[in-house]
Design an enzyme around this catalytic site. Structure first.
Site, PDB file in Angstrom:
ATOM      1  N   TYR A 132      70.861  27.410  45.705  1.00 43.48           N
ATOM      2  CA  TYR A 132      71.596  28.622  46.067  1.00 43.48           C
ATOM      3  C   TYR A 132      70.773  29.900  46.072  1.00 43.48           C
ATOM      4  O   TYR A 132      71.297  30.971  46.353  1.00 43.48           O
ATOM      5  CB  TYR A 132      72.788  28.801  45.103  1.00 43.48           C
ATOM      6  CG  TYR A 132      74.026  28.061  45.551  1.00 43.48           C
ATOM      7  CD1 TYR A 132      74.074  26.669  45.541  1.00 43.48           C
ATOM      8  CD2 TYR A 132      75.151  28.747  45.990  1.00 43.48           C
ATOM      9  CE1 TYR A 132      75.209  25.992  45.950  1.00 43.48           C
ATOM     10  CE2 TYR A 132      76.297  28.074  46.403  1.00 43.48           C
ATOM     11  CZ  TYR A 132      76.317  26.704  46.379  1.00 43.48           C
ATOM     12  OH  TYR A 132      77.446  26.042  46.794  1.00 43.48           O
ATOM     13  N   LYS A 183      70.577  13.499  41.392  1.00 43.11           N
ATOM     14  CA  LYS A 183      70.176  12.553  42.441  1.00 43.11           C
ATOM     15  C   LYS A 183      68.680  12.271  42.239  1.00 43.11           C
ATOM     16  O   LYS A 183      67.854  12.400  43.153  1.00 43.11           O
ATOM     17  CB  LYS A 183      70.489  13.193  43.812  1.00 43.11           C
ATOM     18  CG  LYS A 183      70.416  12.270  44.997  1.00 43.11           C
ATOM     19  CD  LYS A 183      71.413  11.138  45.017  1.00 43.11           C
ATOM     20  CE  LYS A 183      71.032  10.162  46.124  1.00 43.11           C
ATOM     21  NZ  LYS A 183      71.731   8.870  46.021  1.00 43.11           N
ATOM     22  N   ASP A 216      76.419  10.476  44.028  1.00 43.13           N
ATOM     23  CA  ASP A 216      77.218   9.688  44.974  1.00 43.13           C
ATOM     24  C   ASP A 216      78.197   8.790  44.215  1.00 43.13           C
ATOM     25  O   ASP A 216      79.379   8.689  44.554  1.00 43.13           O
ATOM     26  CB  ASP A 216      76.327   8.892  45.947  1.00 43.13           C
ATOM     27  CG  ASP A 216      75.140   8.199  45.293  1.00 43.13           C
ATOM     28  OD1 ASP A 216      74.921   8.391  44.084  1.00 43.13           O
ATOM     29  OD2 ASP A 216      74.419   7.455  46.004  1.00 43.13           O
ATOM     30  N   ASP A 240      79.506  22.482  43.125  1.00 44.89           N
ATOM     31  CA  ASP A 240      80.403  23.047  44.133  1.00 44.89           C
ATOM     32  C   ASP A 240      81.213  21.936  44.785  1.00 44.89           C
ATOM     33  O   ASP A 240      82.438  22.003  44.887  1.00 44.89           O
ATOM     34  CB  ASP A 240      79.581  23.801  45.190  1.00 44.89           C
ATOM     35  CG  ASP A 240      80.464  24.343  46.309  1.00 44.89           C
ATOM     36  OD1 ASP A 240      81.494  24.961  45.989  1.00 44.89           O
ATOM     37  OD2 ASP A 240      80.135  24.124  47.483  1.00 44.89           O
ATOM     38  N   ASP A 244      85.593  20.694  44.298  1.00 44.75           N
ATOM     39  CA  ASP A 244      86.663  20.619  45.304  1.00 44.75           C
ATOM     40  C   ASP A 244      87.325  19.242  45.227  1.00 44.75           C
ATOM     41  O   ASP A 244      88.555  19.123  45.357  1.00 44.75           O
ATOM     42  CB  ASP A 244      86.128  20.871  46.726  1.00 44.75           C
ATOM     43  CG  ASP A 244      86.359  22.320  47.192  1.00 44.75           C
ATOM     44  OD1 ASP A 244      86.252  23.242  46.351  1.00 44.75           O
ATOM     45  OD2 ASP A 244      86.644  22.533  48.388  1.00 44.75           O
TER      46      ASP A 244
HETATM   47  C1  IPM Z   1      82.716  28.413  45.436  1.00 43.12           C
HETATM   48  C2  IPM Z   1      82.378  28.731  46.870  1.00 43.12           C
HETATM   49  C3  IPM Z   1      81.033  29.429  46.978  1.00 43.12           C
HETATM   50  C4  IPM Z   1      79.967  28.480  46.440  1.00 43.12           C
HETATM   51  C5  IPM Z   1      80.672  29.901  48.396  1.00 43.12           C
HETATM   52  C6  IPM Z   1      81.685  30.880  48.927  1.00 43.12           C
HETATM   53  C7  IPM Z   1      79.301  30.501  48.476  1.00 43.12           C
HETATM   54  O1  IPM Z   1      82.418  27.576  47.648  1.00 43.12           O
HETATM   55  O2  IPM Z   1      82.759  29.339  44.609  1.00 43.12           O
HETATM   56  O3  IPM Z   1      82.991  27.257  45.118  1.00 43.12           O
HETATM   57  O4  IPM Z   1      79.477  27.599  47.156  1.00 43.12           O
HETATM   58  O5  IPM Z   1      79.634  28.620  45.260  1.00 43.12           O
HETATM   59 MN    MN Z   2      83.227  25.838  46.590  1.00 43.62          MN
END
Ligand code: IPM
Ligand code: MN
Ligand code: NAD
Length: 345
Positions: A132, A183, A216, A240, A244
């Site tokens: 990042y 990984k 993975d 990240d 999700d």
């Molecule tokens: C998160 C978001 C951010 C990240 C983006 C908006 C840069 O996806 O906070 O999870 O990847 O950290």
């Molecule tokens: Mn995110």
């Protein structure tokens, strides 16, 4: 009197933070707020992403930042989000991205036969390095011979402090397992460092079972048997992605809260989800992630009973079906906010 910087940002950020602020007003009326007009709208208006003095003010004058989301299709470069959100993570050195994955109500779990106790772990996502940092470059841009390099930065100090944070939290909360995910089978340099640091920190916590999964396999196991996890620690990008997935198994992206932390310093709290341009402005976004995030912020400010009250109120909304349409309900964003307030009373 804790001081909170409020940054709704873009898209549904405004809609969900409004409800989070109503809840904060009811639970913690002594907080003081200052709103910051930053985001795509401001950038398009006057070219400002992050004014020079704001980061210093957040650091010096505030206990926490409460952020909605950043990202707008009218700013395809995402430059404002990078300057504000990644800027805060980097410049305030918020190395812990703390992302709990907790199923509050089994009806909203997409996995078969999972109970709340089966989906209950925390992800410690490294938040200041990895892929990042923007280190890299482009060469011969827009030609057939173009080269684009994105470099992954892993420092011993950076890896050690996030791994240590995961173990320390596990010990403090009576957990018995920490799983590190990388990984290293393909990424021989940086992730080899993760392997070595993880082993050496784990040795300081003999009562905690330290395990490892390649990322993975981690994603597969999070779906097949999430009950095996208590604490997961991983790098910035993998963190990240898996959070999700974590959001999905805890009932949806509209329920996932997060804190960007460096103990003792001003922290930044935000829902895991983004600005959701596809539903922005319609009043249908789920505000519960923002509400739970507000609760997490209160917990961090030393008010765990208030955090629990908010979690219980959210659980009541879920139980009673006071939810937005992506969860199968019919409530609008503001109605869900009102249902949380009712449940608090
Ligand atoms: C998160 C978001 C951010 C990240 C983006 C908006 C840069 O996806 O906070 O999870 O990847 O950290
Ligand atoms: Mn995110
Ligand atoms: P997103 O999280 O905004 O949306 C993904 C999907 O989930 C969409 O279908 C959206 O409608 C739905 N969704 C998200 N939050 C919801 C909620 N509260 N209630 C109901 N449905 C919800 O991810 P994206 O579409 O990839 O990103 C949109 C923008 O947000 C991009 O610019 C991205 O960079 C940005 N983003 C910002 C943050 C942040 O500020 N922390 C986090 C993730 C993405």
């Amino acid at each position: 009197m804790p001081r909170i910087a409020v940054l709704p940002g873009d898209g549904i950020g405004h809609e969900v933070l409004e409800q989070g602020l109503r809840v904060l007003g009811a639970v913690a009326p002594d907080l003081s707020f200052e709103h910051f007009d930053l985001g795509a709208e401001r950038y398009l208006r006057d070219g400002t992403t992050m004014p020079a003095d704001v980061m210093g003010r957040w650091r010096e004058e505030f206990d926490a930042v409460y952020l909605g989301a950043l990202g707008d299709p009218r700013v395809p470069s995402n430059v404002h989000a990078r300057d504000i959100l990644l800027g805060a993570r980097f410049q305030l050195d918020l190395y812990i991205n703390f992302r709990p994955v907790r199923l509050l109500d089994p009806r909203y779990c997409p996995l078969k036969d999972k109970r709340p106790e089966d989906v209950d772990f925390v992800v410690f996502r490294e938040n200041t390095e990895g892929l990042y940092t923007g280190i890299g470059g482009q060469f011969k841009r827009d030609t057939e011979d173009e080269v684009a390099i994105e470099q992954e930065m892993n420092t011993r100090k950076g890896v050690e402090r996030i791994v240590r944070a995961a173990f320390a939290w596990a010990r403090q909360h009576g957990k018995t397992k920490v799983c590190m995910s990388d990984k290293a089978n393909a990424m021989r340099h940086g992730h080899d460092l993760w392997q070595r640091v993880f082993k050496s920190v784990a040795a300081e916590y003999p009562e905690i079972k330290a395990s490892h999964l390649y990322v993975d396999v981690l994603t597969m196991q999070m779906v097949l048997a999430p009950e095996q996890f208590e604490v997961i620690v991983t790098n910035n990008l993998f963190g990240d992605i898996v959070t999700d997935l974590g959001a999905a198994i805890q009932g949806g992206i509209g329920l996932a809260a997060s804190g960007n932390l460096n103990p003792g310093k001003a922290a930044l709290f935000e829902p895991v989800h983004g600005s959701a341009p596809d539903i922005a402005g319609k009043g249908i976004a789920n505000p519960l992630a923002a509400v739970l995030t507000a609760g997490m912020m209160l917990g961090y400010l030393g008010r765990p009973a208030d955090e629990k009250r908010i979690q219980d109120a959210v659980a009541a909304c879920l139980r009673e079906g006071n939810v937005t349409r992506e969860l199968g309900g019919t409530r609008m964003t503001a109605e869900v906010g009102s249902a949380v307030l009712d449940a608090l009373r």
